[in-house]
Design a protein around this motif. Structure first.
Motif, PDB file in Angstrom:
ATOM      1  N   MET A 158       0.841  -1.410   0.023  1.00  0.00           N
ATOM      2  CA  MET A 158      -0.017   0.047  -0.012  1.00  0.00           C
ATOM      3  C   MET A 158       0.575   1.216  -0.030  1.00  0.00           C
ATOM      4  O   MET A 158       0.266   2.261  -0.070  1.00  0.00           O
ATOM      5  CB  MET A 158      -1.020  -0.023   1.099  1.00  0.00           C
ATOM      6  CG  MET A 158      -2.196  -1.116   0.824  1.00  0.00           C
ATOM      7  SD  MET A 158      -3.076  -0.835  -0.608  1.00  0.00           S
ATOM      8  CE  MET A 158      -3.597   0.759  -0.359  1.00  0.00           C
ATOM      9  N   TYR A 159       2.087   1.199   0.128  1.00  0.00           N
ATOM     10  CA  TYR A 159       2.971   2.323  -0.045  1.00  0.00           C
ATOM     11  C   TYR A 159       3.684   2.371  -1.378  1.00  0.00           C
ATOM     12  O   TYR A 159       4.254   3.173  -1.449  1.00  0.00           O
ATOM     13  CB  TYR A 159       4.257   2.197   0.939  1.00  0.00           C
ATOM     14  CG  TYR A 159       3.502   2.670   2.325  1.00  0.00           C
ATOM     15  CD1 TYR A 159       3.480   3.670   2.942  1.00  0.00           C
ATOM     16  CD2 TYR A 159       3.042   1.461   3.230  1.00  0.00           C
ATOM     17  CE1 TYR A 159       2.995   4.059   4.084  1.00  0.00           C
ATOM     18  CE2 TYR A 159       2.326   1.746   4.507  1.00  0.00           C
ATOM     19  CZ  TYR A 159       2.300   3.112   5.028  1.00  0.00           C
ATOM     20  OH  TYR A 159       1.870   3.470   6.177  1.00  0.00           O
ATOM     21  N   GLY A 160       3.157   1.481  -2.513  1.00  0.00           N
ATOM     22  CA  GLY A 160       3.586   1.729  -3.585  1.00  0.00           C
ATOM     23  C   GLY A 160       4.765   0.934  -4.191  1.00  0.00           C
ATOM     24  O   GLY A 160       5.175   0.312  -3.459  1.00  0.00           O
ATOM     25  N   ASN A 161       5.131   1.754  -5.252  1.00  0.00           N
ATOM     26  CA  ASN A 161       6.706   1.106  -5.810  1.00  0.00           C
ATOM     27  C   ASN A 161       7.608   0.942  -4.856  1.00  0.00           C
ATOM     28  O   ASN A 161       7.886   1.889  -4.238  1.00  0.00           O
ATOM     29  CB  ASN A 161       6.996   2.081  -6.978  1.00  0.00           C
ATOM     30  CG  ASN A 161       8.266   1.813  -7.888  1.00  0.00           C
ATOM     31  OD1 ASN A 161       8.389   0.432  -8.003  1.00  0.00           O
ATOM     32  ND2 ASN A 161       9.015   2.657  -8.422  1.00  0.00           N
ATOM     33  N   HIS A 162       8.202  -0.221  -4.971  1.00  0.00           N
ATOM     34  CA  HIS A 162       9.659  -0.470  -4.216  1.00  0.00           C
ATOM     35  C   HIS A 162       9.244  -0.503  -2.610  1.00  0.00           C
ATOM     36  O   HIS A 162      10.254  -0.718  -1.764  1.00  0.00           O
ATOM     37  CB  HIS A 162      10.668   0.731  -4.201  1.00  0.00           C
ATOM     38  CG  HIS A 162      11.620   0.485  -5.459  1.00  0.00           C
ATOM     39  ND1 HIS A 162      12.922  -0.211  -5.329  1.00  0.00           N
ATOM     40  CD2 HIS A 162      11.406   0.596  -6.602  1.00  0.00           C
ATOM     41  CE1 HIS A 162      13.450  -0.122  -6.551  1.00  0.00           C
ATOM     42  NE2 HIS A 162      12.550   0.168  -7.552  1.00  0.00           N
ATOM     43  N   ALA A 163       8.062  -0.729  -2.453  1.00  0.00           N
ATOM     44  CA  ALA A 163       7.784  -1.306  -0.948  1.00  0.00           C
ATOM     45  C   ALA A 163       7.633  -2.883  -0.745  1.00  0.00           C
ATOM     46  O   ALA A 163       6.585  -3.372  -0.330  1.00  0.00           O
ATOM     47  CB  ALA A 163       6.218  -0.524  -0.513  1.00  0.00           C
ATOM     48  N   GLY A 164       8.752  -3.368  -0.770  1.00  0.00           N
ATOM     49  CA  GLY A 164       9.069  -4.736  -0.438  1.00  0.00           C
ATOM     50  C   GLY A 164       8.907  -4.676   1.200  1.00  0.00           C
ATOM     51  O   GLY A 164       8.759  -5.756   1.814  1.00  0.00           O
ATOM     52  N   GLY A 165       9.205  -3.802   1.661  1.00  0.00           N
ATOM     53  CA  GLY A 165       9.306  -3.284   3.213  1.00  0.00           C
ATOM     54  C   GLY A 165       8.963  -1.974   3.431  1.00  0.00           C
ATOM     55  O   GLY A 165       9.410  -1.162   2.511  1.00  0.00           O
ATOM     56  N   THR A 166       8.626  -1.528   4.620  1.00  0.00           N
ATOM     57  CA  THR A 166       8.527  -0.173   4.632  1.00  0.00           C
ATOM     58  C   THR A 166       9.287   0.248   5.989  1.00  0.00           C
ATOM     59  O   THR A 166       8.935  -0.229   6.977  1.00  0.00           O
ATOM     60  CB  THR A 166       7.242   0.293   4.744  1.00  0.00           C
ATOM     61  OG1 THR A 166       6.588   0.011   3.719  1.00  0.00           O
ATOM     62  CG2 THR A 166       7.121   1.772   4.798  1.00  0.00           C
ATOM     63  N   VAL A 167      10.049   1.236   5.886  1.00  0.00           N
ATOM     64  CA  VAL A 167      10.739   1.655   7.488  1.00  0.00           C
ATOM     65  C   VAL A 167      10.409   3.305   7.647  1.00  0.00           C
ATOM     66  O   VAL A 167      10.819   4.087   6.745  1.00  0.00           O
ATOM     67  CB  VAL A 167      12.486   1.377   7.253  1.00  0.00           C
ATOM     68  CG1 VAL A 167      12.894   2.067   8.475  1.00  0.00           C
ATOM     69  CG2 VAL A 167      12.682   0.196   6.977  1.00  0.00           C
ATOM     70  N   VAL A 168       9.538   3.430   8.584  1.00  0.00           N
ATOM     71  CA  VAL A 168       9.284   4.851   9.008  1.00  0.00           C
ATOM     72  C   VAL A 168       9.695   5.293  10.279  1.00  0.00           C
ATOM     73  O   VAL A 168       9.765   4.704  11.230  1.00  0.00           O
ATOM     74  CB  VAL A 168       7.821   4.741   8.971  1.00  0.00           C
ATOM     75  CG1 VAL A 168       7.153   6.201   9.025  1.00  0.00           C
ATOM     76  CG2 VAL A 168       7.145   4.088   7.668  1.00  0.00           C
ATOM     77  N   LEU A 169      10.513   6.530  10.188  1.00  0.00           N
ATOM     78  CA  LEU A 169      10.962   7.091  11.319  1.00  0.00           C
ATOM     79  C   LEU A 169      10.014   8.202  11.738  1.00  0.00           C
ATOM     80  O   LEU A 169       9.406   9.132  11.111  1.00  0.00           O
ATOM     81  CB  LEU A 169      12.301   7.857  10.889  1.00  0.00           C
ATOM     82  CG  LEU A 169      12.961   8.866  11.928  1.00  0.00           C
ATOM     83  CD1 LEU A 169      13.659   8.051  13.138  1.00  0.00           C
ATOM     84  CD2 LEU A 169      14.066   9.815  11.296  1.00  0.00           C
ATOM     85  N   PHE A 170       9.808   8.295  13.128  1.00  0.00           N
ATOM     86  CA  PHE A 170       9.234   9.496  13.814  1.00  0.00           C
ATOM     87  C   PHE A 170      10.096  10.254  14.685  1.00  0.00           C
ATOM     88  O   PHE A 170      10.546   9.412  15.656  1.00  0.00           O
ATOM     89  CB  PHE A 170       7.942   8.700  14.180  1.00  0.00           C
ATOM     90  CG  PHE A 170       6.884   8.512  13.567  1.00  0.00           C
ATOM     91  CD1 PHE A 170       5.698   8.982  13.052  1.00  0.00           C
ATOM     92  CD2 PHE A 170       6.971   6.844  13.321  1.00  0.00           C
ATOM     93  CE1 PHE A 170       4.977   8.366  12.392  1.00  0.00           C
ATOM     94  CE2 PHE A 170       6.067   6.285  12.483  1.00  0.00           C
ATOM     95  CZ  PHE A 170       5.094   7.083  11.921  1.00  0.00           C
ATOM     96  N   THR A 171      10.213  11.486  14.662  1.00  0.00           N
ATOM     97  CA  THR A 171      11.025  12.130  15.451  1.00  0.00           C
ATOM     98  C   THR A 171      10.132  12.680  16.727  1.00  0.00           C
ATOM     99  O   THR A 171       8.979  12.712  16.241  1.00  0.00           O
ATOM    100  CB  THR A 171      11.872  13.211  14.695  1.00  0.00           C
ATOM    101  OG1 THR A 171      10.684  14.153  14.104  1.00  0.00           O
ATOM    102  CG2 THR A 171      12.568  12.853  13.627  1.00  0.00           C
ATOM    103  N   ARG A 172      10.853  13.051  17.628  1.00  0.00           N
ATOM    104  CA  ARG A 172      10.228  13.655  18.886  1.00  0.00           C
ATOM    105  C   ARG A 172       9.597  14.957  18.399  1.00  0.00           C
ATOM    106  O   ARG A 172      10.066  15.935  17.685  1.00  0.00           O
ATOM    107  CB  ARG A 172      11.118  13.888  19.883  1.00  0.00           C
ATOM    108  CG  ARG A 172      12.367  14.736  19.634  1.00  0.00           C
ATOM    109  CD  ARG A 172      13.349  14.676  20.770  1.00  0.00           C
ATOM    110  NE  ARG A 172      12.948  15.151  21.986  1.00  0.00           N
ATOM    111  CZ  ARG A 172      13.672  15.117  23.068  1.00  0.00           C
ATOM    112  NH1 ARG A 172      15.151  14.615  22.802  1.00  0.00           N
ATOM    113  NH2 ARG A 172      13.435  15.508  24.251  1.00  0.00           N
ATOM    114  N   ASP A 173       8.542  15.216  19.274  1.00  0.00           N
ATOM    115  CA  ASP A 173       7.953  16.757  19.309  1.00  0.00           C
ATOM    116  C   ASP A 173       8.643  17.439  20.434  1.00  0.00           C
ATOM    117  O   ASP A 173       8.938  17.037  21.594  1.00  0.00           O
ATOM    118  CB  ASP A 173       6.517  16.789  19.755  1.00  0.00           C
ATOM    119  CG  ASP A 173       5.681  15.890  18.291  1.00  0.00           C
ATOM    120  OD1 ASP A 173       6.368  15.977  17.276  1.00  0.00           O
ATOM    121  OD2 ASP A 173       4.558  15.605  18.451  1.00  0.00           O
ATOM    122  N   GLY A 174       8.770  18.714  20.273  1.00  0.00           N
ATOM    123  CA  GLY A 174       9.231  19.784  21.301  1.00  0.00           C
ATOM    124  C   GLY A 174       8.085  19.820  22.139  1.00  0.00           C
ATOM    125  O   GLY A 174       6.909  20.036  21.993  1.00  0.00           O
TER     126      GLY A 174
END
Length: 702
Positions: free
Chosen positions: A146-162
């Motif tokens: 569901m993340y489209g082309n080249h999405a054999g896997g998905t790595v998603v980074l979330f940074t901290r909020d101030g």
């Protein structure tokens, strides 16, 4: 070798997991994820294989330079540090991306909702800012489609909020091979506006010969709520690497002689002979900047979200292409120089309605990406001097466009969670050739594919869920995979996209009051798999294989044991083979770059006040083949042991932390990563022997 691998895996399991079913202090906490369903969702109730790497693991006595250290704890994922900062990490998910000679392909990278992969699918994990990271969500299997082309896997980074009172955090760390890093991060919240500002410098002399690097990284994030029902996030980041040395790969004979040495240049007349990397001064400079804005507006349970981003990436890279090869009219030279502008947007609408005694959540959206390269190629010599910018050999403009409408729906009712999705991917690649001495490579190629998804989860008990999912995947060639055909002649317009069918079934369970277990079985059948054709000197061309098959199992176990002791086990077993012959490859040959088994284990302890902690880690892998024919010497299997100690003190407004880490305690000699299919058989990139890291941080809250 089979007996050696079995001993390695058993030793790792004993080291990491201890006795798995003894009384515990508390149950592992379930986490809320966004990846996969695009809405906040309990990971326990999502019919997909997904793991969360939290800030504690990202910061577990690490310099926070390479995401591979934290991602090692995720089953199904192989994240390798090449000991080569010119080529970035090598990340593969269930075997997708293992062929990558540099950067990340076959795995989709995202940071704070903004793609860290270009519209063609090529990504750079180095752009992740780990100093500000809050968590990393790693999705494998059918849901990645569901993340489209080249999405054999998905790595998603979330940074901290101030958040909260302003604070400043300074960290200084260092270690073996002249490695050092200094970082400063400021964060806080004022009148409803949260802010995070981070800047760092990392330097290393490098473990391998000719592998020194300096990396300057900066990041800023602002969060604001214009109204009680809306939220806006602005992020900006920069990555600068000047003259990062590239040690190149080595042959098996060179690796056995000296793991740190480079490959000697047989054409060198100096005494003693210099390595290829030294003679050509192989190196890479990167200047990457990007910024993005996302906005969420809630209308009761419904939500409108849009995101826009843009940036620029400049790269100049000196390869070890021999002079006599570059003089051919069909070649493009040994220096790559490009200036890329890119931008994109995503717009989606979430609607929630009651239906049949449950809730139906429907997301409809459209994803757009664009990049434009001004690209030149030059000879990497002037006269008799190698490693200098010489005559022009390539001059062209490359344009990539992608447009993906998508629809995803989830119904939850009683013990059932049903998911369906549809995404239509369209990507075009255009070339305008301005250097016509070797012919006109101008042209355009278009790729398109529709990827459906189905998933179902059933809650057998409050502590046991079973699920199954299926999807079709799509992997178009990246721009870099299209650049060369055969021995380097011309743009490879004939390269076809790979298409795959994914199946997965799994369980998620809480065992007793202290342990959580996730297990999955998967199968992927792929046609027109993209594989390495010819690779050498930093230049790689690709071709289509016939069919491939991946079948495997993943297992992860988290346990909170007695008296502050916890354990983590992540294990993958996979059969990844060519399912039909092609060229000189026979059926059932192993896919190169993909281990049959790999494992991570950890046994950790923290005292009751959380001021002192220690852990033992084990990382193990089976042997890995280096070429499609499975003819050359595979990288042997290995198991290494790491240890860490951390301490923390609170002194008024000061918060102090220290850590010491010892990696590869036994001094194991092993191949850490591979250059798959290298035409000169320089496949092997050695991992360090016994090495250490130490660091100190001081945080002051105003």
């Amino acid at each position: 070798m089979k007996h050696s691998l079995r001993r390695n895996v058993i030793a790792a399991m004993v080291t990491s997991a201890g006795t798995p079913f003894i009384a515990a202090q508390s149950q592992p906490v379930d986490v809320v994820v966004i990846t996969g369903s695009r809405i906040e969702h309990s990971s326990f109730d999502l019919p997909a294989a997904i793991d969360v790497v939290d800030a504690a693991r990202i910061n577990a006595a690490q310099m926070r330079v390479n995401a591979s250290e934290a991602l090692a704890a995720v089953p199904g994922l192989v994240a390798q540090n090449r000991q080569n900062y010119a080529q970035d990490l090598q990340i593969s998910s269930r075997g997708f991306g293992a062929r990558s000679a540099f950067g990340v392909r076959g795995v989709r990278l995202v940071a704070d909702g903004i793609p860290a992969s270009m519209p063609d699918g090529q990504g750079q994990a180095a752009t992740f800012n780990l100093d500000a990271a809050e968590r990393i969500e790693v999705l494998r299997g059918p849901f990645s489609a569901m993340y489209g082309n080249h999405a054999g896997g998905t790595v998603v980074l979330f940074t901290r909020d101030g958040k909260g009172r302003p604070s400043v955090d300074t960290t200084v760390s260092g270690g073996s091979y002249g490695t050092r890093k200094a970082d400063i991060l400021a964060q806080g919240e004022s009148e409803g506006v949260g802010y995070v500002i981070d800047t760092s410098r990392f330097q290393t002399d490098g473990y391998r010969d000719h592998s020194a690097a300096t990396r300057d990284q900066s990041f800023a994030k602002i969060t604001v709520k214009p109204s009680p029902t809306s939220r806006m996030t602005v992020t900006a980041s920069a990555l600068v690497q000047d003259d990062t040395q590239d040690p190149l790969g080595v042959t098996w004979a060179t690796y056995q002689r000296d793991r740190r040495a480079g490959e000697t240049d047989a054409n060198d007349t100096a005494t003693p002979k210099r390595t290829l990397a030294e003679r050509y001064n192989t190196r890479k400079s990167i200047n990457h900047k990007q910024a993005g804005v996302s906005f969420d507006q809630h209308f009761g349970d419904d939500r409108l979200r849009y995101m826009i981003y843009g940036g620029n990436r400049q790269v100049i890279q000196y390869l070890s292409i021999p002079r006599f090869v570059q003089t051919a009219a069909t070649q493009s030279g040994g220096v790559i120089d490009f200036d890329r502008d890119f931008h994109g947007a995503d717009l989606n609408w979430l609607r929630k309605v009651p239906l049949a005694g449950g809730t139906l959540s429907t997301t409809i959206g459209i994803d757009y990406g664009y990049s434009h390269d001004d690209r030149q190629g030059y000879e990497n010599f002037v006269g008799a001097q190698l490693g200098l910018l010489g005559r022009l050999r390539r001059d062209e403009a490359n344009t990539v466009r992608s447009l993906d409408p998508y629809l995803q729906a989830e119904w939850q009712g009683g013990s059932w969670v049903l998911t369906a999705g549809l995404r239509h991917s369209r990507m075009s690649v255009g070339v305008a050739d301005h250097y016509l001495a070797n012919g006109d490579d101008s042209g355009e190629v278009n790729f398109r594919h529709t990827t459906p998804l189905l998933g179902i989860l059933y809650k057998l008990t409050p502590t046991l869920n079973v699920y199954a999912s299926a999807a079709r995947g799509f992997e178009a060639p990246t721009l870099n995979e299209l650049f060369y055909s055969g021995a380097g002649a011309g743009f490879n317009f004939g390269l076809r996209p790979a298409k795959s069918a994914h199946l997965e079934a799994g369980i998620k369970a809480y065992v007793g009051e202290r342990s959580r277990v996730n297990a999955a079985l998967f199968q992927v059948r792929t046609s027109d798999e993209l594989v390495v054709d010819i690779s050498g000197g930093g230049r790689t061309s690709y071709r289509n294989a016939s069919k491939t098959l991946r079948q495997g199992a993943e297992l992860s176990l988290d346990s909170n044991l007695a008296k502050g002791v916890s354990a983590r086990l992540a294990m993958t077993v996979m059969r990844a083979v060519f399912d039909a012959p092609f060229a000189d490859v026979v059926k059932d040959n192993r896919l190169p770059g993909v281990p049959k088994a790999n494992l991570f284990g950890e046994l950790a302890w923290n005292n009751t006040s959380d001021t002192l902690g220690a852990a033992i880690e084990t990382v193990a892998s089976s042997k890995i083949y280096v070429d499609d024919a499975n003819d050359d010497t595979p990288a042997p299997g290995y198991a290494v042991l790491n240890a860490r100690v951390q301490a923390r003190q609170n002194m008024g407004r000061w918060r102090l932390k220290q850590f010491v880490r010892l990696n590869n305690l036994t001094g194991k000699q092993y191949v850490g990563s591979l250059i798959v299919g290298d035409g000169n058989r320089r496949y092997y990139e050695a991992a360090p022997g016994r090495n250490w890291l130490a660091g100190f941080s001081a945080q002051y809250t105003f």
